[in-house]
Scaffold this active site. Structure first.
Site, short mmCIF file in Angstrom:
data_model
loop_
_atom_site.label_atom_id
_atom_site.label_comp_id
_atom_site.label_asym_id
_atom_site.label_seq_id
_atom_site.Cartn_x
_atom_site.Cartn_y
_atom_site.Cartn_z
N CYS A 1 -3.17 11.29 1.70
CA CYS A 1 -2.82 9.58 1.48
C CYS A 1 -1.50 9.55 1.00
O CYS A 1 -0.72 9.56 1.33
CB CYS A 1 -3.53 9.28 0.11
N LYS B 1 0.99 -1.37 -0.13
CA LYS B 1 0.45 -0.22 -0.02
C LYS B 1 1.11 1.75 0.22
O LYS B 1 0.70 2.12 -0.48
CB LYS B 1 -1.07 -0.28 0.71
N1 SAJ Z 1 -2.33 15.05 -8.58
C1 SAJ Z 1 -1.02 15.62 -9.44
N2 SAJ Z 1 -1.16 14.89 -10.29
C2 SAJ Z 1 -1.48 13.83 -11.25
C3 SAJ Z 1 -2.28 12.97 -9.90
C4 SAJ Z 1 -2.47 13.43 -8.62
O1 SAJ Z 1 -0.93 16.84 -9.13
O2 SAJ Z 1 -1.42 13.30 -12.04
C5 SAJ Z 1 -2.30 15.10 -7.32
C6 SAJ Z 1 -4.07 15.76 -7.05
O3 SAJ Z 1 -4.46 16.89 -7.56
C7 SAJ Z 1 -3.64 15.28 -4.96
C8 SAJ Z 1 -2.75 14.04 -5.30
O4 SAJ Z 1 -1.80 14.67 -5.81
O5 SAJ Z 1 -3.78 16.62 -4.89
C9 SAJ Z 1 -3.53 13.14 -4.53
O6 SAJ Z 1 -4.26 12.57 -5.40
P1 SAJ Z 1 -4.96 10.98 -6.39
O7 SAJ Z 1 -5.69 11.22 -7.00
O8 SAJ Z 1 -3.38 10.56 -7.23
O9 SAJ Z 1 -5.26 10.60 -5.33
P2 SAJ Z 1 -5.97 10.45 -4.07
O10 SAJ Z 1 -5.23 10.60 -2.58
O11 SAJ Z 1 -6.97 10.92 -3.48
O12 SAJ Z 1 -5.79 8.59 -3.43
C10 SAJ Z 1 -5.15 7.69 -3.11
C11 SAJ Z 1 -4.98 6.81 -4.49
N3 SAJ Z 1 -3.33 6.07 -4.45
C12 SAJ Z 1 -3.43 5.30 -5.86
O13 SAJ Z 1 -4.10 6.02 -6.58
C13 SAJ Z 1 -1.78 5.02 -5.94
C14 SAJ Z 1 -5.80 4.92 -4.04
O14 SAJ Z 1 -5.91 4.55 -4.66
C15 SAJ Z 1 -5.70 5.15 -2.55
O15 SAJ Z 1 -6.53 4.51 -1.93
C16 SAJ Z 1 -5.64 6.53 -1.38
O16 SAJ Z 1 -4.79 7.27 -2.32
C17 SAJ Z 1 -5.81 6.06 -0.08
O17 SAJ Z 1 -6.29 6.09 0.48
O18 SAJ Z 1 -4.79 5.94 0.43
#
Ligand code: SAJ
Length: 401
Positions: A260, A206
């Protein structure tokens, strides 16, 4: 042999509540436990305290069926699921106090044959060294009688109900038997594959998933800073590079938020120390990106006497109302503190905010000298280029490209 008919879920937040209500609608007898009286009362009325698509319908249906109720204390059950927060403290060290408290809370209700699952994202060693250790110290036979496993949640906020069922799940027991028992339980309601391993590997898998994303986003954020000096459009650059069959760069933004991805890599760094060089560097790059954006905004603002800045978005990512660890919120806060501009703060997913007046975004755009795009909400994607003529635009998400 193992018959799972009653479930006790500890923690009714973004993971515990969807899980408990899903299991309630699948016919399990579910009790959900939370420390907040307001959360308990809200859920028992069939309502919800968090925003997630379709969760309201699921909770209402689970509560109305009589299969799901919220309470302040646990009850006896076949399966206990711990889904409490695992934040870090000021030194980026994991705070396991909620996991400890939850384990102590369920201990008097745990009986031989029960399954205890830790779903909270946890540093390597927590399932064994915290959950199993506490239960053993309280007199449970954790080898033969009580089955303890880690099954990290992996759902994406905004798609929780779909991903709870469809995602593959990793299940790691503290014993082989515990792995098998836990795996059997998840197979009852997950349509994705249930992948079996040990507890430590499940914990690190994870943390690895979220660190992978953090490192990849840091790469994109670093590129965005390099591109600014070269006057290259980073979004075009990434689009082009991603046409290579083995390149898949994520998107730059104002920083990484949420509870996360900006947190979990620290759980690896805390244990691995100097060995986690790259993971630490990625965290630092992503944490410094909001400061870079603030400097850029202040530089543009200095060209005006006292400009009006439309700040588009406060949430940590698109189309959610969640402001926790949000770089957008921190940037707007810092700009307010600098007090060099009139801020017109827009966040279509919330009605009010204690620190800012929330303004309708079309009105904000009209009044603004500078338009600062912080979140790629669907509402903002409809921004016409005509409405931005004669405005200074700082687009941290690349939606106007
Ligand atoms: N972000 C970027 N660029 C990107 C993708 C995301 O800047 O290309 C930023 C987003 O704007 C945000 C942050 O990253 O600020 C996180 O967003 P996210 O959509 O990537 O992830 P979370 O935090 O909503 O959810 C993640 C997920 N993990 C993965 O995709 C590996 C989810 O599956 C997990 O269950 C969750 O963390 C968790 O609970 O750990």
């Amino acid at each position: 042999m193992n018959n799972f008919s009653s479930i006790c879920v500890i923690g009714l937040g973004y993971i515990g509540l969807p899980t408990a209500s899903l299991l309630g609608t699948k016919g399990y007898n579910v009790i959900g436990v939370d420390v907040s009286k307001n959360v308990i009362d809200t859920i028992n009325r069939g309502e919800i305290h968090i925003v997630e698509p379709d969760l309201d319908i699921l909770v209402k249906s689970a509560v109305n069926s009589g299969n799901f109720r919220a309470a302040a204390s646990p009850a006896e059950a076949d399966v206990f699921i711990i889904a409490v927060p695992t934040p870090f403290n000021d030194n980026h060290q994991p705070d396991l106090s909620y996991v400890e408290q939850a384990t102590r809370k369920i201990s008097p209700f745990v009986k031989p044959g029960n399954l205890v699952i830790l779903e909270s994202t946890s540093p390597v060693g927590t399932t064994d060294g915290c959950v199993a250790k506490i239960l053993e110290a309280e007199g449970h036979d954790i080898i033969n009688d009580v089955f303890i496993a880690h099954c990290p949640e992996r759902v994406l906020p905004g798609r929780i109900l779909i991903e709870l069922i469809q995602n593959d799940r990793i299940v790691g027991g503290t014993t082989e038997k515990a792995t098998q028992v836990a795996s059997k339980f998840y197979q009852e309601f997950v349509s994705g594959q249930v992948l079996e391993t040990n507890a430590k590997t499940a914990e690190l898998s994870k943390l690895t998933e979220n660190s992978f994303r953090d490192v990849n986003i840091a790469f994109a954020n670093e590129l965005s800073i390099i591109c600014e000096d070269e006057q290259i459009d980073v979004w075009e650059l990434i689009k082009l590079a991603n046409r290579h069959p083995r390149v898949d760069i994520l998107q730059p933004g104002p920083g990484v938020g949420g509870h996360c991805i900006a947190v979990d890599p620290w759980f690896i760094i805390d244990r691995a120390g100097e060995k986690a060089k790259l993971i630490r560097a990625a965290r630092e790059v992503n944490d410094s990106k909001p400061l870079w954006i603030i400097d850029k905004v202040l530089d543009k603002a200095s060209k005006f006497k006292r400009p009006s800045i439309a700040c588009l978005g406060l949430a940590f990512k698109a189309n959610v109302d969640d402001l926790r660890e949000s770089p957008a919120l921190n940037i707007v806060r810092a700009l307010k503190e600098k007090d060099v501009a009139n801020l017109l703060v827009c966040e279509p997913n919330i009605k009010t905010h204690p620190e800012f007046e929330i303004v309708d975004f079309q009105t904000a755009i009209k009044k603004a000298d500078i338009v600062l795009i912080l979140v790629d909400h669907k509402e903002f994607k409809s921004l016409s280029s005509a409405s931005l003529i004669e405005k200074m635009v700082i687009d941290t998400r690349g939606i106007t490209k």
